[in-house]
Design a protein around this motif. Structure first.
Motif, short mmCIF file in Angstrom:
data_model
loop_
_atom_site.label_atom_id
_atom_site.label_comp_id
_atom_site.label_asym_id
_atom_site.label_seq_id
_atom_site.Cartn_x
_atom_site.Cartn_y
_atom_site.Cartn_z
N SER A 227 -5.73 1.52 14.95
CA SER A 227 -7.19 1.64 15.08
C SER A 227 -7.89 0.41 14.50
O SER A 227 -8.83 -0.14 15.10
CB SER A 227 -7.68 2.90 14.37
N SER A 228 -7.45 -0.05 13.34
CA SER A 228 -8.06 -1.24 12.73
C SER A 228 -7.87 -2.46 13.60
O SER A 228 -8.80 -3.27 13.80
CB SER A 228 -7.45 -1.48 11.35
N THR A 230 -7.41 -2.49 16.81
CA THR A 230 -8.23 -2.34 18.03
C THR A 230 -9.68 -2.73 17.76
O THR A 230 -10.32 -3.45 18.57
CB THR A 230 -8.15 -0.89 18.52
#
Length: 466
Positions: A227-228, A230
């Protein structure tokens, strides 16, 4: 055999008794003839001179012999000159006077009394019957020996019968002991296999629980990192100058813009590499979850023969032109399992079979019906109807040690970098999670067969929706 011997002994005893009886009769007759000749020579003169008193004296001398029953002396005129008979016996008649023939009784002898060449009369002697005790004494030896021999044979026959029955009982006992020993060995071997399977199951269960826990935690960390990355990548694509952590600056010259663009391209490349690594790590965690039987599945009713036909082009493309695939799809029963995982399972098994045949070969993919019951048991599965999938290759095969470890996670015989060792373990976890059984039959030089058995679930197979 003993009965035959006993019969022969009885016959031999009877023959011996008959011979002894005949010999005694011949001997007695010979003695009678001798006595008659002696009497005839003694009474010849008395007959010639018709001296009855003298003749009777010679005859009376024979009365002392208890073996004689009667005696008679006749002249040529057939008149009795002298004679005697025991009490209760009949006198001896001159048979020549009746019919002119000498008597032929076995106990009676007749000899002529001659004076020179002239016959002056005839002498008759008749033997007395042998007393019963004498006869018994005479034949008792032979009879006793015969009876003893028969009794010995009877005892031997009884002993042989007892020994035969004892030997049969010992043989039966030995056979029972051998059968019991064989059953014990089979049970011991079965128990050893069961204990080994239990230890292996406990080992796999422990590894699965450990792998599942690590995979869950590792997957959560991967999601945070992914997530980070992305978000960072999105900001770079938007041209946000804060993406590299530096404050905004006034516009620079052309050279400065080119340097920043090159730096951003390198950052994007690094981000892409990181994203790829995270995707591979996520795939690894999915395999671990599959082995631990904790992966989410989407089971539905499907037919394995139809599924194999659907992925046939993919299978043939995966093995290349040097390997031939023989399809033997004889079952039309549906099973309940995840279609995507089953496709991956079959593809993985086919690729492994191809790798086991570096010089090419032949792969058989078979699907057939299977019935498990008391007559056809299979360890680990209850009685019922099943579908049997098998993938067979004629490659190099596995040793027994490799075969036992093949389903263990991270175990592989491939070179470093060619395999993770999670292929077969993932298949094993998926099949067990689908209430089935997976096993391997292999040996050096005789290829490998992977067996997958899944329970048949009655119903209509659901077509796959694109």
């Amino acid at each position: 055999m003993l009965l035959v011997a006993a019969g022969l002994l009885l016959i031999a005893g009877a023959l011996a008794a008959a011979y002894q009886y005949h010999s005694a009769r011949v001997e007695r007759r010979h003695q009678l003839v001798t006595q008659a000749n002696i009497l005839a020579a003694s009474v010849t003169a008395a007959i010639a001179f018709d001296d009855r008193a003298a003749a009777q004296e010679y005859v009376n001398a024979l009365m002392l012999d208890p073996r004689l029953d009667a005696a008679a002396v006749y002249n040529e005129a057939h008149r009795q000159v002298a004679g005697f008979q025991r009490a209760g016996s009949e006198p001896i008649a001159d048979s020549l006077a009746a019919d002119g023939r000498a008597p032929h009784q076995r106990q009676l002898v007749e000899v002529p009394a001659r004076q020179g060449a002239t016959t002056v009369g005839r002498v008759y002697l008749r033997a007395a019957d042998t007393p019963l005790m004498v006869q018994l004494t005479r034949y008792s030896g032979v009879a006793l020996l015969t009876i003893m021999a028969v009794l010995m044979l009877a005892v031997l026959a009884v002993a042989q019968g007892v020994l035969t029955r004892a030997n049969d009982a010992l043989h039966r006992r030995a056979t029972e002991l051998a059968d019991a020993n064989e059953r014990l060995n089979i049970e011991m071997a079965q128990r050893a296999r069961t204990e080994e399977a239990l230890r292996q199951s406990q080992k796999m269960e422990a590894i699965g629980q450990l792998s599942g826990g690590i995979a869950h935690d590792f997957n959560n960390l991967l999601m945070i990192i992914k997530s980070s990355l992305t978000l960072l990548q999105q900001k770079l694509l938007q041209g946000d100058p804060s993406a590299d952590g530096t404050p905004a600056s006034p516009p620079r010259e052309r050279g400065s813009d080119d340097g920043r663009e090159a730096r951003e391209q390198r950052i994007r490349h690094y981000l892409d590499v990181a994203q790829d690594g995270i995707d591979r790590a996520a795939s690894l965690t999915q395999r671990l979850l599959s082995f631990a039987r904790q992966q989410p599945l989407s089971p539905r009713l499907l037919r394995l023969d139809v599924l194999v036909r659907d992925i046939r082009p993919l299978l043939e493309h995966s093995v290349g032109s040097g390997v031939e695939i023989d399809y033997r799809l004889d079952s039309h029963r549906p099973v309940l399992c995840d279609a995507n995982q089953m496709e991956n399972t079959i593809l993985n098994l086919v690729v492994n079979a191809r790798d086991a045949m570096p010089d090419g070969g032949r792969i058989v993919i078979g699907v057939d019906d299977l019935r498990i019951d008391a007559d056809h048991p299979m360890e680990g599965l209850p009685d019922g109807d099943y579908v049997h999938l098998r993938v067979v290759d004629n490659g190099m095969g596995m040793s027994e040690e490799v075969r036992r470890k093949a389903f263990e996670p991270f175990f592989t015989t491939k070179p470093v970098g060619k395999g993770t060792g999670l292929g077969l373990s993932t298949i094993f976890g998926f099949i067990v999670q689908s209430r089935g059984l997976a096993s391997i039959d292999s040996g050096p030089g005789r290829g490998t067969t992977i067996h997958i058995v899944l329970p048949h679930v009655p119903g209509e197979a659901t077509p796959e929706v694109a």
